[in-house]
Design a protein around this motif. Structure first.
Motif, PDB file in Angstrom:
ATOM      1  N   GLY A  51     -20.193  67.089 -16.263  1.00  0.00           N
ATOM      2  CA  GLY A  51     -19.880  67.456 -14.891  1.00  0.00           C
ATOM      3  C   GLY A  51     -21.150  67.646 -14.090  1.00  0.00           C
ATOM      4  N   LYS A  52     -21.122  67.171 -12.846  1.00  0.00           N
ATOM      5  CA  LYS A  52     -22.289  67.346 -11.980  1.00  0.00           C
ATOM      6  C   LYS A  52     -21.856  67.876 -10.623  1.00  0.00           C
ATOM      7  N   ILE A  53     -22.762  68.602 -10.009  1.00  0.00           N
ATOM      8  CA  ILE A  53     -22.529  69.131  -8.670  1.00  0.00           C
ATOM      9  C   ILE A  53     -22.701  67.979  -7.688  1.00  0.00           C
ATOM     10  N   ILE A  54     -21.642  67.662  -6.974  1.00  0.00           N
ATOM     11  CA  ILE A  54     -21.756  66.573  -5.996  1.00  0.00           C
ATOM     12  C   ILE A  54     -21.888  67.113  -4.575  1.00  0.00           C
ATOM     13  N   ARG A  55     -21.583  68.407  -4.368  1.00  0.00           N
ATOM     14  CA  ARG A  55     -21.737  68.986  -3.041  1.00  0.00           C
ATOM     15  C   ARG A  55     -21.893  70.497  -3.144  1.00  0.00           C
ATOM     16  N   VAL A  56     -22.956  71.015  -2.542  1.00  0.00           N
ATOM     17  CA  VAL A  56     -23.129  72.453  -2.373  1.00  0.00           C
ATOM     18  C   VAL A  56     -22.470  72.788  -1.039  1.00  0.00           C
ATOM     19  N   LEU A  57     -21.566  73.747  -1.027  1.00  0.00           N
ATOM     20  CA  LEU A  57     -20.780  74.020   0.172  1.00  0.00           C
ATOM     21  C   LEU A  57     -21.542  74.771   1.260  1.00  0.00           C
ATOM     22  N   ILE A  83     -24.490  69.770 -14.683  1.00  0.00           N
ATOM     23  CA  ILE A  83     -24.483  71.143 -15.195  1.00  0.00           C
ATOM     24  C   ILE A  83     -23.606  71.301 -16.430  1.00  0.00           C
ATOM     25  N   ILE A  84     -22.638  70.400 -16.620  1.00  0.00           N
ATOM     26  CA  ILE A  84     -21.770  70.435 -17.804  1.00  0.00           C
ATOM     27  C   ILE A  84     -22.151  69.248 -18.668  1.00  0.00           C
ATOM     28  N   LYS A  85     -22.441  69.516 -19.940  1.00  0.00           N
ATOM     29  CA  LYS A  85     -22.936  68.450 -20.818  1.00  0.00           C
ATOM     30  C   LYS A  85     -22.268  68.471 -22.181  1.00  0.00           C
ATOM     31  N   GLY A  97     -19.979  71.989 -25.935  1.00  0.00           N
ATOM     32  CA  GLY A  97     -20.974  71.522 -24.989  1.00  0.00           C
ATOM     33  C   GLY A  97     -21.612  72.720 -24.310  1.00  0.00           C
ATOM     34  N   THR A  98     -22.296  72.450 -23.202  1.00  0.00           N
ATOM     35  CA  THR A  98     -22.990  73.512 -22.485  1.00  0.00           C
ATOM     36  C   THR A  98     -22.713  73.435 -20.988  1.00  0.00           C
ATOM     37  N   ILE A  99     -22.959  74.563 -20.329  1.00  0.00           N
ATOM     38  CA  ILE A  99     -22.939  74.627 -18.870  1.00  0.00           C
ATOM     39  C   ILE A  99     -24.190  75.379 -18.435  1.00  0.00           C
ATOM     40  N   THR A 100     -24.822  74.891 -17.373  1.00  0.00           N
ATOM     41  CA  THR A 100     -26.038  75.506 -16.844  1.00  0.00           C
ATOM     42  C   THR A 100     -25.734  76.130 -15.495  1.00  0.00           C
ATOM     43  N   ASP A 101     -26.220  77.339 -15.300  1.00  0.00           N
ATOM     44  CA  ASP A 101     -26.114  78.013 -14.011  1.00  0.00           C
ATOM     45  C   ASP A 101     -27.371  77.676 -13.219  1.00  0.00           C
ATOM     46  N   LYS A 106     -30.109  79.361 -16.649  1.00  0.00           N
ATOM     47  CA  LYS A 106     -29.631  79.680 -17.995  1.00  0.00           C
ATOM     48  C   LYS A 106     -28.525  78.718 -18.410  1.00  0.00           C
ATOM     49  N   THR A 107     -28.555  78.363 -19.685  1.00  0.00           N
ATOM     50  CA  THR A 107     -27.559  77.454 -20.254  1.00  0.00           C
ATOM     51  C   THR A 107     -26.719  78.227 -21.263  1.00  0.00           C
ATOM     52  N   TYR A 108     -25.412  78.013 -21.186  1.00  0.00           N
ATOM     53  CA  TYR A 108     -24.453  78.733 -22.021  1.00  0.00           C
ATOM     54  C   TYR A 108     -23.579  77.749 -22.783  1.00  0.00           C
TER      55      TYR A 108
END
Length: 140
Positions: A51-57, A83-85, A97-101, A106-108
């Motif tokens: 998953g990737k950020i395609i738009r910051v609101l 951010i999601i891998k 997998g992981t998600i990054t903030d 930080k990656t979780y």
């Protein structure tokens, strides 16, 4: 024999539907403030989900980079950041997998699943050891 074939077809259709339900665009909602933050697109690469950020609101944040990220993500623009891998399907959820903030780099460890009561809600859980935090994202 016919019942067995019908049952197998039913299971195959159910699993395929669960997999396709997660693919698409989701509005992220901060679980602590309730504010809408971004649009994330979740997609498949091979057998895994990313998953990737395609738009910051928030318009004033659109040019920000991930100054706290490490490795190849360091200083990349937040819009377009993966951010999601490497999420792997495990029944009706995705794990391992992981998600990054991008706010703190930080990656979780991560788990994703469609809400049982509302198919337009994606539960996104980040883990550190046995501590976790869950957000609910809205389907677009």
């Amino acid at each position: 024999m016919l019942y067995r074939i019908c049952f197998i077809l039913f299971l195959t259709a159910t699993f395929a539907n669960a997999q396709s339900a997660i693919i698409g665009k989701w509005k992220t909602i901060d679980d602590q403030t309730g504010k809408e933050r971004s649009i994330v697109e979740i997609y498949k690469k091979g057998n895994k989900v990313f998953g990737k950020i395609i738009r910051v609101l928030k318009e004033s944040d659109r040019s920000k980079t991930c100054i706290y990220c490490s490795g190849s993500d360091y200083n990349k623009p937040i819009e377009g950041l993966e951010i999601i891998k490497n999420m792997e399907r495990d029944g009706s959820s995705y794990e391992d997998g992981t998600i990054t903030d991008p706010e703190n780099g930080k990656t979780y460890r991560c788990k994703l699943w469609i809400d049982d009561d509302n198919p337009d809600i994606l539960n996104v859980r980040g883990y550190i050891a046995f501590f976790y935090r869950t957000q609910q994202w809205q389907k677009l």
